[in-house]
Design an enzyme around this catalytic site. Structure first.
Site, short mmCIF file in Angstrom:
data_model
loop_
_atom_site.label_atom_id
_atom_site.label_comp_id
_atom_site.label_asym_id
_atom_site.label_seq_id
_atom_site.Cartn_x
_atom_site.Cartn_y
_atom_site.Cartn_z
N LEU A 140 -5.14 8.18 -9.09
CA LEU A 140 -4.78 8.55 -7.72
C LEU A 140 -4.82 7.34 -6.80
O LEU A 140 -3.95 7.16 -5.94
CB LEU A 140 -5.69 9.66 -7.21
N GLU A 199 10.93 8.61 6.98
CA GLU A 199 10.25 7.72 7.93
C GLU A 199 11.28 6.98 8.80
O GLU A 199 12.38 6.68 8.36
CB GLU A 199 9.35 6.74 7.18
N GLY A 246 -8.72 4.40 -10.02
CA GLY A 246 -8.11 5.25 -11.03
C GLY A 246 -6.67 5.59 -10.73
O GLY A 246 -6.00 4.92 -9.94
N SER A 289 12.52 6.38 0.71
CA SER A 289 11.26 5.80 1.18
C SER A 289 10.06 6.46 0.51
O SER A 289 10.15 7.57 -0.02
CB SER A 289 11.13 5.95 2.70
N CYS A 291 8.37 -3.78 3.33
CA CYS A 291 7.16 -3.75 2.50
C CYS A 291 7.44 -3.13 1.13
O CYS A 291 6.68 -3.36 0.18
CB CYS A 291 6.06 -2.95 3.20
N GLN A 319 14.55 -1.23 10.37
CA GLN A 319 14.64 -2.43 9.53
C GLN A 319 16.08 -2.67 9.05
O GLN A 319 16.53 -3.81 8.98
CB GLN A 319 13.68 -2.29 8.34
#
EC number: 1.2.1.70
Length: 409
Positions: free
Chosen positions: A169, A94, A167, A89, A49, A100
């Site tokens: 964040l 993770e 916005g 990552s 991803c 993967q």
């Protein structure tokens, strides 16, 4: 840097998110065709991803999709080790990315696209990933607000996410929840702003007119707006939903299933104290594994050179045994072959082990120069010798050719 061991062309979320979003649209078959069209025979394609990475055996080349990063050899291997360890990552440490990497290598291997160099590099990367996690526990503490939010959602929430706000964040959080793992809907008060924001990530978008309906249709509600009044009232806090309020002032009225910005700050402070030490530990482990891997690669390169010489020795052995058998037919042929093979191995073992030992004391650039000079002349000499013996040419031409090459080197 070693010679043409591995080249990496990559796009990822951190270095150029816009070009990455264009690259990630393409699947495995697309990238394999690109490599095939450039004459690349051995490669591993890592698609997640958050990254598109093409590891292959060959020289760098340009691709149509712009914004890529290209590195090679020890830099590419070091990058892969960091990826497998989870240091590159969004959510540091993770576990999914290690899985993967393993799947990408196994797919390449099953298709006959991996050779001994790629196999070594990826097997070592997988081992490094496991080692870093077991020795440091690096995946247990996140620091940034987006990574903490991602961790909370991954552990406690579903996959349908309502992101209220567009916005700064919200823009930092949005890339963490890429399709197809998550289905994200962006909500706001200005349809033009919401549409422009959502289209960057190919998310759905809506106006925030009926908040209760939006909450009902999603598992996780993340608010990140500058609204002066609460967007979600206490009566709208449906059970079974996860609410994360990143607004300041708060966007959500307090409730049992609401995680506030203050709580996330506390998690961040606690984890920050532990993180630097864990990353330093991980870097030391990676550095040690890099040294071991580079030495093993040098060994393979040296073995490749001498494999040609062993082939030459085998040809000479066969022909000389045939001559000897004509003069001494009473000698057992199997015993004679075993003796000759043993002599060859013992003689060639000395230069092989010596060259490997010398390579340990050489930096990669120094080894490169030594290896290139040695292998070029050595291969010419052995090729001439093979042609002479296999073609039964006059050995005088072999001696002359060898003398010329040695003088040239």
């Amino acid at each position: 840097m070693l010679m043409n061991i591995v080249t990496l062309i990559s796009w990822d979320f951190k270095r150029n998110n816009e070009s990455f979003q264009r690259a990630i649209i393409n699947g495995y078959d697309y990238w394999s065709r690109i490599l095939d069209d450039h004459g690349v025979e051995k490669y591993v394609i890592l698609l997640t991803c958050n990254r598109v990475e093409l590891y292959y055996r060959g020289d760098p080349f340009d691709v149509q999709e712009k914004g890529y990063n290209i590195i090679s050899d020890d830099m590419a291997i070091n990058h892969l080790f960091h990826v497998a360890a989870g240091l590159d990552s969004m959510s540091i440490g993770e576990n999914e990315v290690l899985k993967q990497v393993k799947q990408a290598y196994e797919k390449s291997s099953s298709m006959g696209k991996s050779d001994k160099f790629l196999s070594l590099i990826f097997q070592r990367a997988i081992s490094v990933g496991k080692l870093v996690r077991s020795k440091t526990g690096i995946g247990k503490g996140k620091v940034s607000i987006p990574s903490i939010v991602y961790d909370i959602v991954r552990k406690n929430g579903g996959n349908k996410i309502l992101l209220v706000g567009n916005g700064m964040l919200a823009s930092e959080i949005a890339p963490y929840f890429s399709y197809p793992q998550y289905k994200v809907t962006v909500a706001g008060r200005n349809i033009d702003h919401v549409r422009a924001f959502a289209e960057k990530y190919e998310y759905e978008y809506v106006l925030i007119n009926d908040i209760d309906s939006l909450i009902k249709n999603n598992d996780v509600i993340i608010t990140a707006t500058s609204s002066k009044t609460p967007i979600v009232e206490e009566r709208s806090l449906m059970p079974g939903k996860l609410f994360i309020d990143l607004g300041n002032p708060p966007n959500i009225e307090r409730g049992n299933n609401v995680i506030t910005l203050d709580e996330i700050y506390e998690i961040s402070k606690k984890n920050e104290m532990l993180r630097e030490e864990k990353i330093n530990q991980a870097e030391i482990l990676i550095e040690n594994e890099m040294k071991a891997t580079m030495n093993k690669i040098k060994d393979l390169m040296i073995d490749d050179i001498f494999s040609q010489f062993y082939r030459f020795a085998s040809v000479v052995q066969t022909m000389e045994i045939q001559k000897f058998r004509k003069m001494h037919p009473e000698v057992n042929e199997n015993d004679l072959e075993a003796l000759a093979h043993s002599i060859i191995n013992k003689i060639l073992n000395v230069p092989v082990t010596t060259l490997k030992a010398v390579s340990r004391s050489q930096g990669n650039s120094d080894f490169n120069r030594l290896f290139e000079s040695f292998s070029s002349n050595f291969n010419d000499i052995v090729s001439a010798a093979l042609q002479s013996y296999e073609g039964l040419r006059d050995t005088q031409s072999l001696r002359d050719r060898t003398r010329q090459l040695l003088q040239k080197s």
